[in-house]
Design an enzyme around this catalytic site. Sequence first.
Site, PDB file in Angstrom:
ATOM      1  N   ARG A   1      30.726  56.164  36.307  1.00 50.95           N
ATOM      2  CA  ARG A   1      31.820  57.179  36.974  1.00 50.95           C
ATOM      3  C   ARG A   1      31.283  58.541  36.699  1.00 50.95           C
ATOM      4  O   ARG A   1      31.508  59.413  37.638  1.00 50.95           O
ATOM      5  CB  ARG A   1      33.003  56.837  36.320  1.00 50.95           C
ATOM      6  CG  ARG A   1      33.775  55.721  36.499  1.00 50.95           C
ATOM      7  CD  ARG A   1      35.071  55.643  36.168  1.00 50.95           C
ATOM      8  NE  ARG A   1      35.430  54.206  36.083  1.00 50.95           N
ATOM      9  CZ  ARG A   1      35.545  53.374  35.079  1.00 50.95           C
ATOM     10  NH1 ARG A   1      35.684  53.749  33.836  1.00 50.95           N
ATOM     11  NH2 ARG A   1      36.047  52.084  35.128  1.00 50.95           N
TER      12      ARG A   1
ATOM     13  N   PHE B   1      36.766  48.008  46.115  1.00 52.14           N
ATOM     14  CA  PHE B   1      37.179  47.315  45.171  1.00 52.14           C
ATOM     15  C   PHE B   1      37.437  48.395  44.027  1.00 52.14           C
ATOM     16  O   PHE B   1      36.863  48.458  42.951  1.00 52.14           O
ATOM     17  CB  PHE B   1      35.986  46.332  44.518  1.00 52.14           C
ATOM     18  CG  PHE B   1      35.169  45.511  45.697  1.00 52.14           C
ATOM     19  CD1 PHE B   1      35.947  44.184  46.021  1.00 52.14           C
ATOM     20  CD2 PHE B   1      34.132  46.101  46.317  1.00 52.14           C
ATOM     21  CE1 PHE B   1      35.267  43.499  47.003  1.00 52.14           C
ATOM     22  CE2 PHE B   1      33.537  45.221  47.273  1.00 52.14           C
ATOM     23  CZ  PHE B   1      34.058  43.734  47.537  1.00 52.14           C
TER      24      PHE B   1
ATOM     25  N   SER C   1      42.557  44.879  46.564  1.00 57.11           N
ATOM     26  CA  SER C   1      43.280  43.809  47.091  1.00 57.11           C
ATOM     27  C   SER C   1      44.527  43.733  46.132  1.00 57.11           C
ATOM     28  O   SER C   1      45.669  43.054  46.572  1.00 57.11           O
ATOM     29  CB  SER C   1      42.732  42.267  47.003  1.00 57.11           C
ATOM     30  OG  SER C   1      42.137  42.291  45.568  1.00 57.11           O
TER      31      SER C   1
ATOM     32  N   ASP D   1      31.742  48.134  44.058  1.00 58.81           N
ATOM     33  CA  ASP D   1      31.863  47.623  42.648  1.00 58.81           C
ATOM     34  C   ASP D   1      32.596  46.207  42.705  1.00 58.81           C
ATOM     35  O   ASP D   1      33.861  46.317  42.247  1.00 58.81           O
ATOM     36  CB  ASP D   1      32.505  48.644  41.815  1.00 58.81           C
ATOM     37  CG  ASP D   1      32.498  48.131  40.278  1.00 58.81           C
ATOM     38  OD1 ASP D   1      31.658  47.213  40.013  1.00 58.81           O
ATOM     39  OD2 ASP D   1      33.190  48.507  39.552  1.00 58.81           O
TER      40      ASP D   1
ATOM     41  N   CYS E   1      28.044  42.605  38.986  1.00 51.67           N
ATOM     42  CA  CYS E   1      28.152  42.410  37.470  1.00 51.67           C
ATOM     43  C   CYS E   1      28.082  40.886  37.235  1.00 51.67           C
ATOM     44  O   CYS E   1      28.472  40.433  36.125  1.00 51.67           O
ATOM     45  CB  CYS E   1      29.830  42.960  36.954  1.00 51.67           C
ATOM     46  SG  CYS E   1      31.072  42.077  38.090  1.00 51.67           S
TER      47      CYS E   1
HETATM   48  N1  SAH Z   1      35.382  49.963  40.206  1.00 52.12           N
HETATM   49  C1  SAH Z   1      36.500  49.753  39.502  1.00 52.12           C
HETATM   50  C2  SAH Z   1      36.373  47.968  39.023  1.00 52.12           C
HETATM   51  C3  SAH Z   1      36.305  46.947  40.167  1.00 52.12           C
HETATM   52  S1  SAH Z   1      36.606  45.329  39.717  1.00 52.12           S
HETATM   53  C4  SAH Z   1      36.798  50.341  38.263  1.00 52.12           C
HETATM   54  O1  SAH Z   1      35.836  51.264  38.033  1.00 52.12           O
HETATM   55  O2  SAH Z   1      37.522  50.127  37.588  1.00 52.12           O
HETATM   56  C5  SAH Z   1      36.922  44.679  41.030  1.00 52.12           C
HETATM   57  C6  SAH Z   1      38.174  45.012  41.645  1.00 52.12           C
HETATM   58  O3  SAH Z   1      37.943  44.249  43.227  1.00 52.12           O
HETATM   59  C7  SAH Z   1      39.161  44.328  41.383  1.00 52.12           C
HETATM   60  O4  SAH Z   1      40.349  45.109  41.019  1.00 52.12           O
HETATM   61  C8  SAH Z   1      39.856  43.286  42.258  1.00 52.12           C
HETATM   62  O5  SAH Z   1      41.169  43.293  42.163  1.00 52.12           O
HETATM   63  C9  SAH Z   1      39.120  43.689  43.388  1.00 52.12           C
HETATM   64  N2  SAH Z   1      38.867  42.797  44.602  1.00 52.12           N
HETATM   65  C10 SAH Z   1      38.388  41.414  44.425  1.00 52.12           C
HETATM   66  N3  SAH Z   1      38.237  41.037  45.581  1.00 52.12           N
HETATM   67  C11 SAH Z   1      38.420  41.825  46.666  1.00 52.12           C
HETATM   68  C12 SAH Z   1      38.498  41.936  47.914  1.00 52.12           C
HETATM   69  N4  SAH Z   1      37.810  40.878  48.736  1.00 52.12           N
HETATM   70  N5  SAH Z   1      38.827  43.004  48.564  1.00 52.12           N
HETATM   71  C13 SAH Z   1      39.577  43.866  48.131  1.00 52.12           C
HETATM   72  N6  SAH Z   1      39.355  43.934  46.712  1.00 52.12           N
HETATM   73  C14 SAH Z   1      39.008  43.001  45.743  1.00 52.12           C
END
Ligand code: SAH
Length: 395
Positions: free
Chosen positions: A211, A227, A250, A299, A339
């Site tokens: 970040r 995400f 989502s 991510d 990850c």
């Molecule tokens: N970048 C974030 C962590 C991401 S974790 C941070 O720094 O805090 C992945 C995220 O993707 C989760 O919040 C999950 O709810 C979301 N997610 C999972 N599948 C998804 C999809 N198909 N479309 C949108 N969001 C999604």
Amino acid sequence: MLSIRLKKAADSFIKRKHPWIFSGAIEKVEGNPSNGDTVQIFTSNKTLVGCGSFSPSSQIRVRVLSFDPVEKVDYDFFRRKISLAQSLREKIIDTSKTNTYRIINAESDGLPGLIVDRYSDFLVCQFLSVGAEFNKETIIGILDDIFKPVGIFERSDVEVRTKEGLQPTQGLIKGIAPDDLIEVLENEFKFLVDIKGGHKTGFYLDQRDNRALVSEFSKGKNVLNCFSYTGGFSVYALASGAEKVTQIESSSSALEIANNNTELNGLNIYNLENINDDVFKVLRKFRDERRTFDMIILDPPKFAESASQIQQAGRGYKDINLLAIKLLNPGGILFTFSCSGHISQELFQKIIAGAALDSEREVKIIKQLTQSSDHPVSLNFPEGLYLKGLICLAN
Ligand code: SAH
């Protein structure tokens, strides 16, 4: 005496100090150990080499606690390990700017199956193996004594526990229960975290160092954060002068917290656009609309939960990366992550190379990324490295 004796072929693993002993590596179990009992470990020629926690229902039958044949696993043992882990964090974390970080990273800190994260005055624990569970009371007592938290909360509500014959569980273990959202500080930014019900132990602490890197590239940029969860990357980008951040997520409750996090840091909420939808779908929509961005962050959650899912996960990573590269303006920056522990750094780079080729853009890696330094990886335990990322420049 509770003990195991290794098969001859497994002697070399113990020499390399890998902390997992699989059921197939064991010649003989003696003394009828049960869940979590500490057993002594003998090589095939009956040399005592250490001890570990016995887990009768797991494929990982023993997790090694000590490679020292005379070391005792008692209160002092756990106190030494926890203090050692904390002294590393004291070296790498400026606690006046960051009061949320991982204190204990399981195998890599010599405490198999144990995760402890600090969120301001609270500690959040995961007991992921029978051995960690067996020693829970001792561990909690030491954590309470060293860190004097307001409360210790358990977030062992994870599927991996079932592989160890344990039920997923969560709840307050000690002290006062946290509010639904508690405020923490990361690199001087404020974030609201739901430690009782949020993802993992509440926040993606493993992305802290990345970040900070996003900040370096954000000034004047039109950023897409895919995400986004509770807007970690978005806050850093906006605070560092991004013109606009669009985030796709989502979970609507995560987006609500993201809005609060933006305001909490005195940032203009009008520069943040929230899209509560599926990233795969929205990236296609943007492609069709010819919408473009100066910087894109990808991510995603873990696409490969097991080795059998590697191929399918690879297709998922390629899909979103190809779409993202195409949405970048010339000179645009892509922060892309995986990850999935089952996808190696090398394979991940190959997948991105495939996406770059299909995009017909010229794409360069300008930096390789990994998990934050409070998530160290023991060199004897390469499985501990799970987060990989690349910063790419697309012309
Ligand atoms: N970048 C974030 C962590 C991401 S974790 C941070 O720094 O805090 C992945 C995220 O993707 C989760 O919040 C999950 O709810 C979301 N997610 C999972 N599948 C998804 C999809 N198909 N479309 C949108 N969001 C999604």
